[in-house]
Write an enzyme that holds these catalytic residues in place. Structure first.
Site, PDB file in Angstrom:
ATOM      1  N   CYS A  65       0.843  -1.196   0.000  1.00 39.07           N
ATOM      2  CA  CYS A  65       0.000   0.000   0.000  1.00 39.07           C
ATOM      3  C   CYS A  65       0.880   1.249   0.000  1.00 39.07           C
ATOM      4  CB  CYS A  65      -0.912  -0.002   1.225  1.00 39.07           C
ATOM      5  SG  CYS A  65      -2.041   1.420   1.283  1.00 39.07           S
ATOM      6  N   CYS A  69      -0.085   4.723   7.039  1.00 44.52           N
ATOM      7  CA  CYS A  69      -0.801   4.570   8.313  1.00 44.52           C
ATOM      8  C   CYS A  69       0.065   3.758   9.280  1.00 44.52           C
ATOM      9  CB  CYS A  69      -2.131   3.874   8.092  1.00 44.52           C
ATOM     10  SG  CYS A  69      -3.182   4.675   6.851  1.00 44.52           S
ATOM     11  N   CYS A  72      -0.654  -0.019  10.364  1.00 42.18           N
ATOM     12  CA  CYS A  72      -0.998  -1.028   9.361  1.00 42.18           C
ATOM     13  C   CYS A  72       0.220  -1.804   8.880  1.00 42.18           C
ATOM     14  CB  CYS A  72      -1.688  -0.352   8.174  1.00 42.18           C
ATOM     15  SG  CYS A  72      -2.277  -1.540   6.945  1.00 42.18           S
ATOM     16  N   CYS A 109     -17.133  -8.984   3.998  1.00 37.80           N
ATOM     17  CA  CYS A 109     -16.455  -7.710   3.781  1.00 37.80           C
ATOM     18  C   CYS A 109     -15.311  -7.907   2.792  1.00 37.80           C
ATOM     19  CB  CYS A 109     -15.918  -7.169   5.104  1.00 37.80           C
ATOM     20  SG  CYS A 109     -17.191  -6.967   6.370  1.00 37.80           S
ATOM     21  N   CYS A 142     -20.210  -5.968   2.092  1.00 34.56           N
ATOM     22  CA  CYS A 142     -19.621  -4.682   2.447  1.00 34.56           C
ATOM     23  C   CYS A 142     -18.294  -4.570   1.704  1.00 34.56           C
ATOM     24  CB  CYS A 142     -19.402  -4.602   3.960  1.00 34.56           C
ATOM     25  SG  CYS A 142     -18.682  -3.047   4.532  1.00 34.56           S
ATOM     26  N   CYS A 202     -20.454   2.254   7.154  1.00 35.74           N
ATOM     27  CA  CYS A 202     -19.795   1.478   8.208  1.00 35.74           C
ATOM     28  C   CYS A 202     -18.493   2.190   8.538  1.00 35.74           C
ATOM     29  CB  CYS A 202     -19.536   0.062   7.713  1.00 35.74           C
ATOM     30  SG  CYS A 202     -18.541  -0.954   8.824  1.00 35.74           S
ATOM     31  N   ARG A 272     -19.531  -3.536  16.500  1.00 34.45           N
ATOM     32  CA  ARG A 272     -18.893  -4.799  16.121  1.00 34.45           C
ATOM     33  C   ARG A 272     -17.541  -4.975  16.802  1.00 34.45           C
ATOM     34  NH1 ARG A 272     -18.102  -4.336  10.394  1.00 34.45           N
ATOM     35  NH2 ARG A 272     -20.376  -4.431  10.391  1.00 34.45           N
TER      36      ARG A 272
END
Length: 353
Positions: A65, A69, A72, A109, A142, A202, A272
């Site tokens: 990626c 972040c 991550c 998801c 999702c 979400c 959740r």
């Protein structure tokens, strides 16, 4: 139980918002933890009974990626020894989805690493949704692909996606401490695009990243303004090879108080249990089910969860039942047959034509 907690539960049952003072007391006050949990559990039972909704993640594209972040393992510069691969085949995704549905999952998801999708990525996801729906027509899908551009949310909805997931992760004030390649406002914009396109919003958080109690409250209130239908609560998984790899500051009590706060702030919303629950809640996972009405089943993006059979046993042992595909997750009060127009003439978004 104190008068404060009894009144707080009563107000949440009436869907009245918490004050900042209320929220900070839930997190840091002297009220006994079991009393805090009991008060929030009263709200959970009122709106969701003993049902637990199961969700599963399919990591469509892992690693590499360009974003930085700090939490991550897929970030730019990460040396975490995770799986790295490009897009998996739609048939393979559908196979994983069918297996999860057979194990009790109500929502699948579809997640892919990256700043945001290109046109080719959207086409891949459209094809994947079609394949999944062929095998499991009733499953909720999702999608989580990062920052959305013009028209992309509409395409996902038209393809059969039910929801779009994009966490705010932490407070706006703390955001610059965990990421420099995009902003808190960028994330808010994507969530609004998804909601305006008719996708169920979400959005949640990751805790254990050095945030203060004020940050926790700021984030909860910012999410409340966005009115999500589901709120995933993650606890930091400190991957070696990331900037936050050495952070182990959470305790089971802190996690439970955060979950209780989110139940009070979101009384009739799907809260959740998400990543990190096993390593931070440990023996208190069953108690957390008295606060959250939903959880992920099985593995996460780049880390393994506990076996699905253990999750199902946890639910049964705690006195809960798995929510069926024919049951509504959200209470009737959150279902409105009149959909207010938020696109087309008078807006910056394309019309649904």
């Amino acid at each position: 139980m104190t008068d404060f907690l009894s009144e707080l539960a009563a107000r949440s049952l009436r869907r009245e918002p918490l004050t900042r003072e209320d929220a900070l007391r839930v997190l840091d006050g002297e009220d006994e933890l079991i009393d805090v949990v009991a008060a929030a559990a009263r709200v959970r039972r009122h709106f969701f009974g003993r049902r637990v909704k199961l969700n599963t993640i399919i990591n469509m594209k892992s690693g590499l990626c360009p974003e930085d972040c700090g939490y991550c393992s897929q970030r730019l510069g990460s040396v975490s020894e995770i799986l790295k691969y490009s897009w998996i085949d739609p048939d393979q995704a559908a196979e994983h989805a069918a297996s999860a549905v057979a194990a009790g999952a109500k929502r699948v998801c579809l997640v892919a690493s990256g700043r945001g999708p290109g046109d080719r990525d959207i086409r891949r996801v459209e094809h994947t949704i079609e394949k999944i729906k062929d095998d499991s027509p009733d499953v909720e899908i999702c999608v989580c692909l990062g920052l959305l551009g013009d028209g992309q949310a509409d395409r996902l909805r038209e393809a059969g996606a039910h929801a779009y997931s994009h966490n705010l992760n932490t407070s706006e004030a703390h955001y610059r401490e965990i990421c420099s390649t995009h902003t808190f406002a960028d994330r808010v914009d994507t969530l609004r695009r998804a909601a305006h396109a008719g996708l169920s919003p979400c959005s949640g958080a990751i805790f254990g990243m050095g945030e203060t109690s004020d940050d926790v409250v700021d984030l909860a209130f910012a999410l409340r303004e966005l009115d999500p239908d589901s709120v995933p609560v993650n606890f930091l998984i400190p991957f070696q090879g990331t900037p936050l790899g050495g952070r182990w500051e959470l305790t089971p009590e802190r996690c439970l108080r955060i979950l209780a706060l989110f139940r009070f702030v979101f009384p009739d919303v799907e809260v959740r249990l998400a990543g990190g629950r096993e390593i931070h809640l440990r023996g208190q996972q069953a108690l957390a089910l008295h606060l959250a009405n939903s959880m992920f089943l099985g593995d996460y993006l780049t880390s393994e969860g506990q076996p699905g059979a253990d999750d199902r046993q946890l639910i049964a042992d705690a006195g809960f039942v798995i929510e069926g595909t024919g049951e509504r997750t959200l209470p009737d009060a959150r279902h409105d047959l009149v959909a207010l127009r938020r696109r087309g003439a008078g807006t910056d978004l394309p019309a649904n034509a």
